[in-house]
Design an enzyme around this catalytic site. Structure first.
Site, mmCIF file in Angstrom:
data_model
loop_
_atom_site.group_PDB
_atom_site.id
_atom_site.type_symbol
_atom_site.label_atom_id
_atom_site.label_comp_id
_atom_site.label_asym_id
_atom_site.label_seq_id
_atom_site.Cartn_x
_atom_site.Cartn_y
_atom_site.Cartn_z
ATOM 1 N N LEU A 220 0.828 -1.199 0.000
ATOM 2 C CA LEU A 220 0.000 0.000 0.000
ATOM 3 C C LEU A 220 0.864 1.251 0.000
ATOM 4 C CD1 LEU A 220 -2.538 -1.282 2.653
ATOM 5 C CD2 LEU A 220 -2.723 -1.402 0.162
ATOM 6 N N ARG A 221 2.161 1.061 0.241
ATOM 7 C CA ARG A 221 3.158 2.130 0.179
ATOM 8 C C ARG A 221 3.025 3.153 1.289
ATOM 9 N NH1 ARG A 221 7.206 -0.155 -2.484
ATOM 10 N NH2 ARG A 221 6.953 -0.248 -4.733
ATOM 11 N N ASP B 74 0.912 -9.800 -5.507
ATOM 12 C CA ASP B 74 2.218 -9.169 -5.244
ATOM 13 C C ASP B 74 2.216 -7.727 -5.739
ATOM 14 O OD1 ASP B 74 4.672 -9.229 -4.034
ATOM 15 O OD2 ASP B 74 5.744 -9.851 -5.832
#
Lengths: 435, 320
Positions: free
Chosen positions: A72-73, A314
């Protein structure tokens, strides 16, 4: 809120349901799945009066997808993606639960960070977020994290994302400590020395293109180490992103000797191999690398047979600046949340698999690895539901992707399978009718 | 991306990025075009006006003296304006991306980029970027990218072989040395195969061979004496300093003993064999001075031919 999903074909692999049926939802939970006569609605449970009806004619109704790896950064890489953008991508992809790896900045090695992430992700239209805590502080492979505290904060397992633990003594102790509390350890098997400077599978293609190679033994040697330590410590082990035929065999052999091990594969690796690097396409720079065609075929067969337990996206959004570079400088990874379903369907169609088998690999099977209750349409379960049209075209383009990451080797292609709507605990998180 | 990006819609050369995938006709066409340019060098006025008014940017992201100089001479003999840019890695550390650099130079009305870069495939990235931004009229010539390709070197080597041996289809050619890291070797092997050389050998210790090398259509020899038996052409490769000691090779001395080209070893080749080297040479490491300066050596003619071949490539791409 009471919802009646009618006229659809329900596939709920966990309960062996694969027939025309209706789904009834109340208070965010599944009330029941009824019907099964060739035509006509299922009977509503006694006293059920829907305030909303979803017409699923021509569609498959299945549990929301469970994704074992979606970056999700947040925190740290908000220029690549934000919780908002990636949650919109998840809902548009029919994903209702996801595990996020700990390679954020800072890494997920502190309970406060995990609590913050869980808190930020609590909106009703957001997929359930299951953080994988860092196994070692800052993923450095030196000191153990406070696993028990992290678990209380919401971590469902502990891992290292793509960073290996070099020191095998630390790795063994981390496994022992995790086993003490019954926690799962998730590891990606790649020996960092054999993979040093490598950017592509070591073989004919890398030789021809002049790209530094990562040999298959980089995976198998790391697997041997990890599997031996798992046997020694008795930890529950999950291996992420198996990439080679040899790797699958080793995991199967270990399982046959009684080691408690599961594994997953990334959806790109089911469809692509090193030949797809083409003329140095940076979108085909992935970690682990796309391997030879024979490895890809073994992954496809292994997932079908169950030797590989689950399929994941991924999901790794990467900004254009980090991808519009020469191949070896490009950051590895591909966006995947919105491709997981169509690429699962593509794999199923090409392998002539029953849809129920294929959907199990992205619903109940990963849910079991996560140890969460989801991935089913059982009465009383959370109403996480995906309704999709398996024949509708899904165009993969910069415009259609909701993820902030537009980095995918499938850019510009048309795949089959479009999500019509996604429900998360009965909340309409995505409505494709208006998309 | 199915079409070879260096060819235009008519199958003609738009860029020169690799020799792989180019037909025998295209390769021979370049060598034929180079013939008269070799004669230009013999004249008192060594200039032809084929690229008059065109701007050639030598874009070197990696150091090189020889290749850059020969490209510069070639462009000047074609009457082009030449701008040399040594960008090194420092511009990357200043934060400018490769494509930003390209955009800026393209805005200066470049007609051709001659690119050297440490990353394999970088010239493709530039060519694709130019195409995607409507500037496909700017030609890209690869002057060496990572381990991938060095097509003008491969072509000048073919020119040299043709000059001395005439017929490719009867030759046995050995490529000796660090194939793993060599863009030159890859370009040579593709060209030799396309031009019909029936036996291509590579000779090196296992640490200097890519694992998939046999798939490139070559016979692999670890024993140099075996590999050199009866060959017509010996193509030596340069061994980079940083690879002489460490995990690839134990020492330059041991390398020279087993893989250095000495008069003794050369005697195993055909009596009229030629010896080539792309330069710069490490005397006493991959090649003995007695061979480098001996009667079999065509190393200096290679340099001269290199200018003619580069003139041919540039004039075919951008000539009016």
């Amino acid at each position: 809120m009471k919802i009646h999903i009618r006229n659809g074909h329900v596939i709920d692999p966990a309960n062996g349901i694969d027939r025309a049926a209706d789904v009834f939802i109340a208070k965010g939970k599944i009330v029941g799945v009824t019907g099964g006569n060739p035509r006509g609605d299922g009977a509503a449970p006694p006293g059920f009066e829907a305030n909303a009806t979803i017409d699923a004619t021509g569609c498959i109704v299945c549990p929301g997808l469970v994704d074992l790896s979606a970056r999700l950064r947040e925190p740290g890489f908000e220029y690549r993606a934000t919780l908002e953008s990636e949650m919109a991508a998840a809902a548009a992809g029919g994903v209702t639960s996801l595990a996020c790896p700990p390679d954020t900045d800072p890494t997920l090695d502190e309970p406060g960070l995990v609590e913050m992430l869980k808190h930020r992700a609590r909106l009703p239209e957001f997929a359930h977020v299951y953080p994988v805590g860092a196994l070692t502080i800052n993923l450095e492979g030196k000191r153990l994290t406070e696993m028990a505290e992290l678990a209380e904060a919401g971590c469902i397992a502990f891992g290292q994302a793509n960073t290996p633990v070099l020191d095998t003594q630390v790795l063994m102790r981390a496994m022992q400590y995790a086993a003490t509390f019954g926690f799962s350890v998730w590891l990606q098997a790649q020996d960092p020395y054999l993979a040093k400077n490598g950017v592509a599978h070591d073989g004919e293609i890398s030789a021809r293109l002049g790209l530094a190679g990562i040999p298959v033994v980089a995976e198998t040697i790391a697997l041997a180490t990890i599997l031996h330590l798992a046997r020694e410590t008795g930890v529950r082990l999950h291996l992420t992103r198996i990439s080679s035929a040899d790797g699958i065999e080793m995991v199967a052999a270990a399982r046959a000797t009684g080691i408690d091990v599961t594994c997953d594969v990334a959806v790109h690796h089911l469809h692509l191999c090193d030949q797809d690097i083409g003329f140095f396409n940076p979108h085909a720079r992935l970690d682990p690398p796309l391997r030879a065609a024979a490895d890809r075929d073994a992954l496809r067969a292994g997932l079908a047979s169950g030797a590989i337990n689950a399929l994941c996206s991924d999901h790794t959004p990467v900004d254009d600046d980090a991808k519009q570079t020469p191949f070896d400088e490009a950051e590895p990874g591909a966006t995947g949340l919105e491709l997981l379903l169509p690429l699962t369907l593509k794999w199923a169609a090409e392998m002539q698999l029953p849809l129920a088998t294929a959907l199990a690999r992205v619903t109940i099977d990963p849910a079991r690895i996560l140890g969460i209750g989801g991935g089913t349409l059982s009465a009383g379960a959370a109403a996480d539901v995906c309704v999709f049209d398996p024949q509708a075209p899904a165009r993969i383009s910069r415009e259609t992707l909701k993820s902030q990451g537009k980095n995918t080797p499938f850019l510009g292609q048309e795949l089959k399978g479009r999500v019509r709507c996604t429900l998360i605990e009965g909340h309409l998180a995505y409505d494709g009718a208006f998309a | 991306m199915n079409r070879n990006p260096q060819l235009n819609a008519h199958g003609e050369l738009q860029h020169l990025i690799t020799l792989e995938g180019l037909s025998r006709e295209i390769l021979q066409g370049i060598l034929d075009t180079a013939e008269p340019f070799a004669e230009v060098a013999e004249r008192e006025v060594k200039k032809v006006p084929l690229l008059r008014g065109k701007s050639v940017f030598n874009l070197f992201f990696e150091n090189s003296t020889r290749t850059r100089t020969t490209f510069e001479i070639a462009a000047k003999r074609l009457s082009a304006d030449v701008i040399n840019l040594n960008i090194n890695t420092s511009s990357a550390s200043k934060g400018e991306s490769l494509l930003d650099t390209v955009d800026n130079l393209a805005a200066m009305q470049a007609d051709m980029f001659v690119v050297r870069h440490a990353s394999s495939g970088a010239p493709y990235l530039i060519a694709q970027h130019l195409a995607a931004t409507g500037r496909e009229h700017i030609h890209v010539v690869n002057a060496g990218d990572g381990r991938h390709a060095h097509p003008t070197q491969g072509l000048l080597d073919m020119y040299t072989i043709r000059h001395y041996k005439k017929d490719f289809t009867r030759l046995t050619v050995a490529v000796v040395g660090d194939v793993l890291h060599s863009r030159v070797a890859r370009s040579q092997i593709h060209a030799l195969r396309t031009l019909g050389v029936p036996e291509i050998r590579v000779i090196a210790p296992r640490t200097l061979l890519p694992s998939g090398v046999a798939d490139m259509g070559v016979r692999v020899f670890q024993d140099m004496k075996e590999g050199l038996k009866g060959v017509d052409v010996v193509m030596m490769l340069r061994l980079q300093n940083e690879r002489m000691q460490g995990a690839l090779l134990p020492s330059p001395q041991e390398y020279f003993k087993y893989y250095g080209l000495t008069p003794d070893k050369l005697r195993l080749a055909k009596p009229d064999a030629i010896v080539m080297h792309p330069g710069p040479m490490n005397r006493g490491i991959e090649i003995d001075s007695a061979v480098a300066d001996g009667s079999h050596s065509v190393i200096l003619p290679q340099v001269t031919f290199g200018i003619a071949v580069r003139m041919a490539v540039m004039s075919m791409l951008a000539g009016s």
